[in-house]
Design a protein around this motif. Structure first.
Motif, PDB file in Angstrom:
ATOM      1  N   GLY A 158       0.818  -1.208   0.000  1.00  0.00           N
ATOM      2  CA  GLY A 158       0.000   0.000   0.000  1.00  0.00           C
ATOM      3  C   GLY A 158       0.851   1.256   0.000  1.00  0.00           C
ATOM      4  N   ASP A 159       1.942   1.231   0.769  1.00  0.00           N
ATOM      5  CA  ASP A 159       2.856   2.381   0.807  1.00  0.00           C
ATOM      6  C   ASP A 159       3.515   2.588  -0.554  1.00  0.00           C
ATOM      7  OD1 ASP A 159       2.301   2.808   3.489  1.00  0.00           O
ATOM      8  OD2 ASP A 159       3.953   1.516   4.157  1.00  0.00           O
ATOM      9  N   ILE A 160       3.904   1.479  -1.171  1.00  0.00           N
ATOM     10  CA  ILE A 160       4.559   1.553  -2.485  1.00  0.00           C
ATOM     11  C   ILE A 160       3.600   2.120  -3.521  1.00  0.00           C
ATOM     12  CG2 ILE A 160       5.572   0.217  -4.368  1.00  0.00           C
ATOM     13  CD1 ILE A 160       6.604  -1.742  -2.229  1.00  0.00           C
ATOM     14  N   ASN A 161       2.359   1.656  -3.502  1.00  0.00           N
ATOM     15  CA  ASN A 161       1.365   2.151  -4.461  1.00  0.00           C
ATOM     16  C   ASN A 161       1.119   3.644  -4.260  1.00  0.00           C
ATOM     17  OD1 ASN A 161       1.089  -0.442  -5.464  1.00  0.00           O
ATOM     18  ND2 ASN A 161      -0.714  -0.923  -4.220  1.00  0.00           N
ATOM     19  N   ALA A 162       1.032   4.050  -2.985  1.00  0.00           N
ATOM     20  CA  ALA A 162       0.818   5.473  -2.687  1.00  0.00           C
ATOM     21  C   ALA A 162       2.002   6.306  -3.161  1.00  0.00           C
ATOM     22  CB  ALA A 162       0.600   5.657  -1.185  1.00  0.00           C
ATOM     23  N   PHE A 163       3.204   5.754  -2.954  1.00  0.00           N
ATOM     24  CA  PHE A 163       4.401   6.467  -3.401  1.00  0.00           C
ATOM     25  C   PHE A 163       4.423   6.614  -4.915  1.00  0.00           C
ATOM     26  CE2 PHE A 163       8.749   6.126  -5.074  1.00  0.00           C
ATOM     27  CZ  PHE A 163       9.266   7.311  -4.603  1.00  0.00           C
ATOM     28  N   LEU A 164       4.079   5.540  -5.630  1.00  0.00           N
ATOM     29  CA  LEU A 164       4.078   5.584  -7.091  1.00  0.00           C
ATOM     30  C   LEU A 164       3.085   6.619  -7.606  1.00  0.00           C
ATOM     31  CD1 LEU A 164       4.334   1.795  -8.019  1.00  0.00           C
ATOM     32  CD2 LEU A 164       6.109   3.540  -8.230  1.00  0.00           C
ATOM     33  N   PHE A 165       1.900   6.668  -7.008  1.00  0.00           N
ATOM     34  CA  PHE A 165       0.899   7.664  -7.425  1.00  0.00           C
ATOM     35  C   PHE A 165       1.381   9.084  -7.116  1.00  0.00           C
ATOM     36  CE2 PHE A 165      -2.232   4.099  -7.284  1.00  0.00           C
ATOM     37  CZ  PHE A 165      -2.718   4.249  -8.580  1.00  0.00           C
ATOM     38  N   SER A 166       2.142   9.237  -6.043  1.00  0.00           N
ATOM     39  CA  SER A 166       2.650  10.565  -5.683  1.00  0.00           C
ATOM     40  C   SER A 166       3.705  11.054  -6.657  1.00  0.00           C
ATOM     41  CB  SER A 166       3.224  10.546  -4.259  1.00  0.00           C
ATOM     42  OG  SER A 166       4.445   9.814  -4.209  1.00  0.00           O
ATOM     43  N   GLN A 167       4.270  10.136  -7.453  1.00  0.00           N
ATOM     44  CA  GLN A 167       5.310  10.503  -8.396  1.00  0.00           C
ATOM     45  C   GLN A 167       4.780  10.879  -9.774  1.00  0.00           C
ATOM     46  OE1 GLN A 167       8.741  10.737  -7.455  1.00  0.00           O
ATOM     47  NE2 GLN A 167       7.573  10.596  -5.533  1.00  0.00           N
TER      48      GLN A 167
END
Length: 220
Positions: A55-64
């Motif tokens: 979930g953290d990784i997905n959130a990070f990817l969307f933030s990029q």
């Protein structure tokens, strides 16, 4: 014998001039390539990347997504300037110290683009950062215009028979990016969110703008 000596001197001079232009082209390509490569450094992975959940990784990817868009726009802008610079070099037949210093100034301002890109990606909501970015892009274009105007003034550094239409067309093309960059400052002042979309719109509008200004230059 005297005629042969004079001819050898002319050939040697032309060879030196050609070598100077080739050296300028090699330096320019290196700076452009390095500037493009440096822009990707603005992307940073989280310090605790190994401890991140899916979930953290997905959130990070969307933030990029937004920083990635900024990177793409900046990369395309630099690529456009590289194409324009290459076009100018194609017409040069000689150079001199003044033109070389103008070129050095051009490359110096160009090399600020990775910093400008990094600032926008780090502080995407800061008005002055966006002004800095726009001014950086504008100054590059205006210096390019100065370089071409100097080279073609009295045909100093180009063929004496280079047609006026080509000269005007190249001058016009050199002004598209800097004028749009200055307009973007006004857009950012009115609405910072629109500033981002302005550069995306410019990407799609560039070719029609180029054709329009070329036709305008031909009518002059």
């Amino acid at each position: 014998m005297k005629g042969l000596i004079e001819q050898d001197k002319i050939i040697q001079t032309n060879n030196n001039i050609s070598e100077s232009i080739l050296s300028l082209a090699r330096l320019s390509d290196s700076i452009f390539a390095f500037a493009m490569a440096l822009m990707v450094i603005a992307f940073d992975l989280p310090e605790d990347a190994k401890a991140m959940t899916d979930g953290d990784i997905n959130a990070f990817l969307f933030s990029q997504v937004k920083p990635l868009g900024t990177y793409v726009i900046t990369f395309i802008l630099v690529a456009t300037y590289w194409i324009s610079h290459s076009r100018q070099l194609k017409y040069l037949r000689r150079t001199n110290e003044t033109h070389l210093w103008i070129s050095v100034g051009y490359l110096m301002v160009l090399f600020l683009v990775p910093l400008s890109n990094d600032l926008v990606m780090t502080f995407p909501d800061n008005f002055l950062v966006k002004v800095w970015f726009s001014l950086n892009i504008a100054v590059i274009g205006f210096v390019s215009w100065i370089s071409w105007s100097y080279a073609t003034g009295d045909r100093k550094l180009v063929d004496s028979d280079l047609d006026e239409a080509t000269i005007r067309s190249m001058k016009t093309k050199a002004l598209i990016e800097p004028i749009c960059a200055l307009i973007s400052i006004g857009v950012a002042y009115l609405n910072q969110e629109l500033w981002d979309y302005f550069w995306v719109l410019l990407f799609f509008a560039y070719s029609p703008l180029e054709k329009y200004f070329n036709k305008s230059a031909e009518l002059v």
